[in-house]
Motif scaffolding. Structure first.
Motif, PDB file in Angstrom:
ATOM      1  N   MET A 220       1.340  -4.462   3.913  1.00  0.00           N
ATOM      2  CA  MET A 220       1.046  -4.854   2.539  1.00  0.00           C
ATOM      3  C   MET A 220       1.897  -4.109   1.511  1.00  0.00           C
ATOM      4  O   MET A 220       2.086  -4.584   0.402  1.00  0.00           O
ATOM      5  N   ARG A 221       2.417  -2.963   1.904  1.00  0.00           N
ATOM      6  CA  ARG A 221       3.273  -2.225   0.969  1.00  0.00           C
ATOM      7  C   ARG A 221       4.620  -2.902   0.766  1.00  0.00           C
ATOM      8  O   ARG A 221       5.342  -2.594  -0.170  1.00  0.00           O
ATOM      9  N   ARG A 224       4.601  -9.698  -0.466  1.00  0.00           N
ATOM     10  CA  ARG A 224       4.093 -10.268  -1.713  1.00  0.00           C
ATOM     11  C   ARG A 224       2.984 -11.271  -1.481  1.00  0.00           C
ATOM     12  O   ARG A 224       2.294 -11.648  -2.426  1.00  0.00           O
ATOM     13  N   THR A 225       2.873 -11.788  -0.274  1.00  0.00           N
ATOM     14  CA  THR A 225       1.869 -12.826  -0.035  1.00  0.00           C
ATOM     15  C   THR A 225       1.076 -12.517   1.233  1.00  0.00           C
ATOM     16  O   THR A 225       1.482 -11.688   2.054  1.00  0.00           O
ATOM     17  N   ILE A 226      -0.043 -13.201   1.368  1.00  0.00           N
ATOM     18  CA  ILE A 226      -0.872 -13.076   2.564  1.00  0.00           C
ATOM     19  C   ILE A 226      -0.062 -13.461   3.802  1.00  0.00           C
ATOM     20  O   ILE A 226      -0.100 -12.780   4.824  1.00  0.00           O
TER      21      ILE A 226
END
Lengths: 282, 255
Positions: A220-221, A224-226
């Motif tokens: 997640m770092r 930008r998206t799931i």
């Protein structure tokens, strides 16, 4: 490491172990992304520990009552699903505090497991392998079950990607748009339960939360998206488990614990690196 | 008021955990009105909005929107929640958030259609964020996040907008931009907006609803008497909220 590659080619148990960790990575990266972004890591921990109840009962029936068709992993699937539905319904419909319900399911599941395993001959060794994983014991039947669960998870996430995204980001808005939020939240918990069972075979009950949360949290770092988080999460998870498995082989370390240490080290290093970078920038 | 009645809250009561929030409140809103809901924190502004949306069910009275129940009228309402309640670190882009506004009722599998995506880009154009479609939510400024959430509420072409504190913590210039956007939108749809800051009421607001356990309605025409002056620029009216005389102020106190 050369010994490790040699072992993969020559011993089927090592090949199985590698396949198991790769199959686990798929569920781990995909569902882990939801668990981290929806902040339900504690809930996943509760599901993971409650699995011991199902495993213990299945194991007991298998050995003592001769239900040879019943594998502990089947008990695990049943217990995880039951726990997911109980916790989900409590959090949606009851005034009971959700964290209390999770704690109760967590402990009751473990207690049931310990009681049943204690009544089964040869219990201490089995208990250890459930708690801390024994990836070198994965059989081809387990691999088939893991692949089936992976397929189920991928199919569900592909079909309802936009609903899951909305339920995780802004539940109230999703409800106003007419999305059946309760249904999709329960479905999300069911996916989490299935993932927990898959991961249990790799790292054991106690360390499932780490493998579920760390690859997605690291991913997640950088994303930008799931969808990107899921892809990178799967890759990282596969990388962590392959490296962990490789490092554990020659010195004969427990594979599950080594995998978690690899994932944990990367997570801590990246979190620290990020802090230092931020300090330098300001 | 010649326009059609679009919202009718009639003798509604609501309690939460045995605490009475509303007792017998009434409110009517007509088509293309601009209604401003003000009142102190804890006075029930957001609760009132959630009752209108059917997220909360009143214990008594009736709520009618577009002549039907809130649950049935929901698809015609665009809602913007308080943006502070969203996770700033959630991995999601501007375009994905706009698309969320096109979710539909029922269990529809699959991705968004190309028609949905076209409408999303049109809305991005309208709110002036076309060049930011790939930007993550957490990297937007407060003003951009507010515009984006208004866009999400707009994309399904609603007949009514409900906005929960769209102006909180914004500087004057951005506040003005948002007003201009809302004023344009108000030509075609009804807007009900919450603000905790009761000092300014823009000139195009037709009804100011004060929510503080009771609901008191000030038509702006009556408020002109409480006009203090154009202290804060043209088109703004100052409502002396602390001095207005609600019938119940003496018994209820100012909670």
């Amino acid at each position: 490491m050369t010994e490790f590659f040699h072992a993969i080619v020559n011993y089927s148990f090592m090949m199985h172990a590698l396949l198991a960790s790769l199959l686990a990575s798929i569920a781990c990266g995909v569902v882990g992304t939801y668990v981290v972004s929806r902040r339900i890591t504690y809930l996943a921990g509760g599901l993971a520990h409650s699995v011991l109840g199902g495993m213990g009962i299945a194991h007991y029936l298998n050995i003592v009552h001769g239900w040879t068709w019943l594998h502990p992993l089947h008990g695990a699937v049943f217990a995880a699903l039951l726990a997911a539905i109980i916790i989900g319904l409590v959090s949606l419909h009851s005034k009971e505090r959700e964290d209390t319900a999770i704690g109760a399911v967590w402990a009751i599941g473990m207690a049931l497991g310990i009681v049943f395993i204690s009544q089964t001959p040869g219990y201490s060794q089995d208990l250890m392998s459930y708690l801390f994983g024994n990836i070198l014991m994965v059989g081809s039947g387990d691999l088939v079950l893991m692949a089936t669960l992976d397929a189920l998870i991928l199919l569900t996430v592909t079909l309802f990607f936009k609903q899951f995204q909305a339920v995780c980001f802004d539940q109230e808005f999703a409800r106003i748009r007419g999305v059946n939020v309760d249904l999709f939240y329960l479905l999300l918990l069911v996916l989490t339960a299935l993932t927990v069972v898959i991961l249990t075979t790799v790292v054991g009950i106690v360390m499932v939360i780490a493998l579920l949360a760390l690859p997605a949290a690291v991913a997640m770092r950088f994303t930008r998206t799931i969808f990107q988080t899921m892809l990178l999460g799967v890759l990282l998870s596969a990388l962590f488990s392959t490296i962990g498995l490789g490092l554990s082989y020659a010195p004969d370390l427990p594979a599950g614990a080594t995998i978690i240490l690899v994932a944990g080290t990367v997570y801590v290093l990246i979190a620290l690196g990020n802090r230092i970078l931020n300090k330098l920038r300001h | 008021m010649v326009n059609e009645l679009v919202l009718n809250i009639n003798r509604v009561s609501f309690s939460y955990n045995s605490e009475v929030i509303f007792d017998n409140i009434n409110l009517t809103v007509h088509e293309r009105e601009f209604v401003w809901i003000v009142g102190p924190n804890g006075g029930g502004k957001t609760t009132l909005m959630k009752i209108i949306l059917g997220l909360l069910t009143p214990s008594g009275g009736s709520v009618e929107i577009f002549g039907t129940s809130p649950l049935k009228a929901r698809s015609r309402i665009g809602y913007m929640p308080q943006h502070a309640y969203l996770d700033q670190r959630f991995p999601i882009t501007v375009l994905e958030i706009i698309l969320m506004g096109q979710l539909k009722k029922g269990i529809k599998a699959g991705l968004f259609s190309s028609r949905d995506r076209r409408a999303a880009f049109e809305t991005l154009e309208l709110i002036g964020m076309s060049d930011l479609s790939g930007r993550p939510f957490g990297e937007l400024s407060g003003g951009q996040q507010r515009r984006l959430l208004i866009g999400r509420a707009l994309v399904a072409k609603p007949d009514m907008l409900l906005l929960d504190e769209p102006m909180a913590n914004l500087d004057r210039r951005i506040e003005k931009e948002l007003y201009d956007l809302l004023r344009r939108l108000n030509q075609n749809l009804t807007i009900i907006m919450i603000s905790h800051d009761p000092a300014f009421v823009s000139e195009f607001v037709e009804q100011v609803v004060c929510v503080n356990r009771k609901v008191v309605i000030h038509p702006t025409a009556i408020m002109e008497r409480e006009f203090i002056g154009e202290l804060y620029g043209s088109g703004m009216r100052v409502v002396r909220h602390d001095q207005h005389h609600h019938d119940d102020d003496k018994t209820q106190g100012n909670r």
